[in-house]
Design a protein around this motif. Structure first.
Motif, short mmCIF file in Angstrom:
data_model
loop_
_atom_site.label_atom_id
_atom_site.label_comp_id
_atom_site.label_asym_id
_atom_site.label_seq_id
_atom_site.Cartn_x
_atom_site.Cartn_y
_atom_site.Cartn_z
N PRO A 135 44.68 42.22 55.77
CA PRO A 135 44.37 41.10 54.64
C PRO A 135 45.61 40.11 55.00
O PRO A 135 46.38 39.86 54.08
CB PRO A 135 44.43 41.45 53.57
CG PRO A 135 45.06 42.73 53.30
CD PRO A 135 44.95 43.34 54.66
N THR A 136 45.64 39.53 56.19
CA THR A 136 46.50 38.54 56.46
C THR A 136 46.55 37.17 55.78
O THR A 136 45.47 36.51 56.27
CB THR A 136 46.99 38.30 58.04
OG1 THR A 136 47.39 39.60 58.26
CG2 THR A 136 48.30 37.46 58.34
N GLY A 187 43.60 38.73 48.62
CA GLY A 187 43.98 37.08 48.57
C GLY A 187 43.42 36.77 47.50
O GLY A 187 42.42 37.40 46.71
N ALA A 188 43.85 35.57 46.95
CA ALA A 188 43.43 34.89 45.81
C ALA A 188 41.91 34.31 45.57
O ALA A 188 41.25 34.78 44.44
CB ALA A 188 44.40 33.76 45.40
N GLY A 189 41.60 34.00 46.50
CA GLY A 189 40.05 33.38 46.49
C GLY A 189 39.17 34.30 46.53
O GLY A 189 38.11 34.47 45.57
N ALA A 190 39.53 35.51 47.21
CA ALA A 190 38.51 36.75 47.44
C ALA A 190 38.59 37.25 46.06
O ALA A 190 37.69 37.86 45.53
CB ALA A 190 38.80 37.36 48.50
N GLY A 191 39.95 37.62 45.39
CA GLY A 191 40.07 38.42 44.17
C GLY A 191 39.33 37.76 43.33
O GLY A 191 38.68 38.29 42.59
N ALA A 192 39.41 36.33 43.12
CA ALA A 192 38.70 35.75 41.94
C ALA A 192 37.19 35.82 42.14
O ALA A 192 36.40 35.88 41.19
CB ALA A 192 39.02 34.23 41.96
N GLY A 246 41.99 46.77 40.11
CA GLY A 246 41.77 47.18 41.40
C GLY A 246 40.67 47.81 41.90
O GLY A 246 39.48 47.66 41.00
N PHE A 247 40.43 48.28 43.07
CA PHE A 247 39.17 48.72 43.63
C PHE A 247 38.58 49.91 42.69
O PHE A 247 37.59 49.93 42.23
CB PHE A 247 39.12 49.05 44.82
CG PHE A 247 38.96 47.61 45.94
CD1 PHE A 247 37.82 47.12 45.91
CD2 PHE A 247 40.15 47.29 46.45
CE1 PHE A 247 37.62 45.99 46.54
CE2 PHE A 247 40.17 46.35 47.40
CZ PHE A 247 38.90 45.64 47.29
N ARG A 275 47.12 40.93 46.18
CA ARG A 275 47.55 41.59 47.29
C ARG A 275 46.67 42.22 48.38
O ARG A 275 46.97 42.49 49.28
CB ARG A 275 48.66 42.71 46.71
CG ARG A 275 49.64 42.13 46.11
CD ARG A 275 50.51 42.98 45.51
NE ARG A 275 51.56 42.70 44.43
CZ ARG A 275 51.37 42.93 42.99
NH1 ARG A 275 50.41 43.44 42.80
NH2 ARG A 275 52.40 42.44 42.35
N ALA A 276 45.30 42.82 48.02
CA ALA A 276 44.56 43.44 48.74
C ALA A 276 43.59 42.56 49.50
O ALA A 276 43.26 42.81 50.77
CB ALA A 276 43.84 44.39 47.97
#
Length: 433
Positions: free
Chosen positions: A363-364, A210-215, A178-179, A207-208
C-alpha cells in the motif's frame, strides 16, 4: 511446562533423495531438521521436506498442545452460528504418513547457534538445520492481565473462549478497528450481539490501506449495526470480582462490556531469540533466500526478508505468504547451494458482514479508485510507485484481484492497469442498470 513428545511414525515417502548422488562433493543431507512453529508455515515446511524426498529425522515444535490448525477461520466461520468445529490443517494420520516427530505444548525458550541446540520446556534439542516459523503474538492491553472476559485472538484456545462468550450473549467491545478486530465485530453481529469498536486513530486502517480506503471500509460497520468510535483511546477497564464489566475511555465515557477483545496489532515472536546472535529487527532478518545464518532459515509472520519484487525488506502476516514461504524455505534449507530467491506478491483477504475485501501488493501512498467509488457497494483501487502499479484493493470484486496481482508481479504501468480497469467497469454498470 514440559513438552509433550509425540512420535508419529509411518513409512517414508518412496521418493529418492536426489542430491547426494548428483553432488557428492557437497554435504546436502542434514540428519536432523527441526522446524519451530507448528502452524501453517511450519506444516507446509515439513510437508515440503518429505515431498522433496528428505529421508532424515524431522521434528516439528509447537507451543500449543493442538495439532496444526488453520487460523483465519477462527475470527470468521468458527465463531458463527453453526457448531464450532476446529479448522484442522492436519490429522494425526497425515503427520504419521510424513514420519514427523512432534514436540507440543511448550514454547522454544532459547537458541544456541554455536552448539546448534534449542531449549524447549527445559530440555535441550539438537539440530543440524533449523527453520523458525514462530509467527507473531498479539499486543495486550496494559492492566488487563489476569482479568476474566478480556482476551486477544491468537489461537484456538482463545477462539473457544470467545465463542463461549458469544453463546452467552455477551456485550462486546472490540479495541482496535483493524482487520482482525473488524472480522470479530462482524462475527459478533452475525450472532445478533451488540458490538462497539474503539479505535485510537481518527480513520481506521490508514497505515494498512490509506485514509480514503480506510474510511470506505469502516463505513461497513455503521451499515451493519456496529458502533465505531474513532479518535479516542482507552483509559482503563472496569471490573467486579476479577471479571471485566466495562471499558473506560479517555473522554470519560464508559462502555458496558462482558467481553473485551483486544485487536491492536501483533509483534513477531522473537523474544526467545534475544541474545542468540540472529539479526532481529521487526522479525528475523533473512536474505532473499530466507536464510538467517549458515544453519538457520525463517518463514511466515516472523520472517523479514529482502523482497526482489519490491527491493525492500518485507514482513507479512498473511496466510498465502506463510504457506508459500514455509515450503520455499525448506527447499532452500535442504539444498543451500541451489537456493533460489523467494518471490511473492503479497495477497490477503478479509470477510466483513458478508463482504469480501481483498488486497494484493503493497500500500504505497493513497490509492486511486478505478472501478466504482468509495461509497459504492463494490470498488477497486490501485496504488502506484511512480508509473508502476504496486498494490490493489477491492471490495466484492473477486474476479479482479488476481489479475491485478499478476500485473503487480509483471511491473505493469499505470496506463495498462487503467485500461484493464476500464474493461472491467461494464459489469458493474450493467448490474446497476
Amino acid at each position: 511446562m514440559r513438552p509433550i513428545w509425540v512420535w508419529l511414525k509411518g513409512p517414508l515417502p518412496a521418493v529418492p533423495w536426489p542430491h547426494s548422488e548428483s553432488r557428492p562433493d557437497v554435504d546436502l543431507t542434514p540428519e536432523h531438521v527441526v522446524v519451530v512453529g507448528a502452524s501453517l508455515a511450519g506444516l507446509r515446511a515439513v510437508e515440503a521436506a518429505r515431498r522433496l524426498g528428505f529421508p532424515g529425522r524431522l521434528t516439528l515444535v509447537g507451543d500449543e498442545e493442538h495439532l496444526p490448525y488453520d487460523r483465519p477461520p477462527l475470527s470468521k466461520e468458527y465463531l458463527g452460528d453453526l457448531p464450532g468445529v476446529a479448522p484442522m490443517l492436519a490429522t494425526a494420520e497425515d503427520l504419521r504418513e510424513l514420519d514427523v516427530e512432534l514436540l507440543l505444548g511448550a514454547p522454544a525458550e532459547a537458541l544456541d547457534l554455536t552448539a546448534r541446540s534449542l531449549l524447549i520446556g527445559g530440555e535441550s534439542v539438537a539440530y543440524d538445520r533449523l527453520l523458525i516459523a514462530t509467527g507473531a503474538t498479539p499486543r495486550r492491553l496494559p492492566g488487563s492481565e489476569g482479568l476474566s472476559g478480556v482476551c486477544t485472538l491468537r489461537g484456538l484456545s482463545d477462539a473457544i473462549r470467545i465463542r463461549a462468550a458469544f453463546d452467552a450473549g455477551a456485550r462486546v467491545v472490540v479495541i482496535g478497528a483493524g482487520f482482525i478486530g473488524s472480522e470479530l465485530a462482524s462475527s459478533a453481529r452475525a450472532r445478533g450481539l451488540d458490538v462497539t469498536i474503539v479505535e485510537a486513530l481518527t480513520t481506521p486502517l490508514v497505515r494498512a490501506v490509506g485514509a480514503g480506503a480506510g474510511a470506505a471500509l469502516s463505513a461497513l460497520h455503521e451499515r451493519n449495526g456496529t458502533e465505531l468510535l474513532c479518535g479516542v483511546g482507552v483509559e482503563g477497564l472496569e471490573q467486579q470480582r476479577g471479571a471485566v464489566t466495562g471499558v473506560r475511555l479517555a473522554d470519560g465515557r464508559l462502555l458496558p462490556a462482558d467481553l473485551v477483545i483486544v485487536g491492536i496489532g501483533v509483534v513477531p515472536a522473537t523474544g526467545w531469540l534475544a541474545g542468540s546472535g540472529l539479526e532481529l529487527e521487526n522479525g528475523i532478518v533473512v536474505d532473499e533466500t530466507l536464510r538467517a545464518t549458515a544453519d538457520v532459515w525463517a518463514a511466515g509472520d516472523v520472517a523479514r526478508w529482502m523482497s526482489p519484487d519490491f527491493e525492500t525488506l518485507l514482513r507479512l502476516e498473511h496466510w498465502t505468504n506463510a504457506a508459500e514461504m514455509g515450503a520455499h524455505a525448506m527447499k532452500n534449507l535442504l539444498d543451500p547451494e541451489a537456493a533460489e530467491p523467494y518471490r511473492h506478491i503479497p495477497y490477503f483477504w478479509s470477510d466483513w458482514y458478508g463482504h469480501r475485501i481483498q488486497f494484493a501488493g503493497v500500500p504505497t501512498g493513497e490509492p486511486e479508485v478505478v472501478t466504482g467509488s468509495w461509497t459504492s457497494d463494490e470498488f477497486a483501487a490501485l496504488y502506484h510507485d511512480g508509473d508502476r502499479v504496486v498494490g490493489a484493493l477491492t471490495l466484492d470484486r473477486r474476479g479482479d484481484i488476481m489479475k491485478y496481482r499478476a500485473m503487480i508481479g509483471r511491473r505493469t504501468s499505470r496506463r495498462e492497469a487503467l485500461a484493464f480497469a476500464a474493461s472491467r467497469r461494464q459489469p458493474i454498470v450493467a448490474a446497476a442498470g
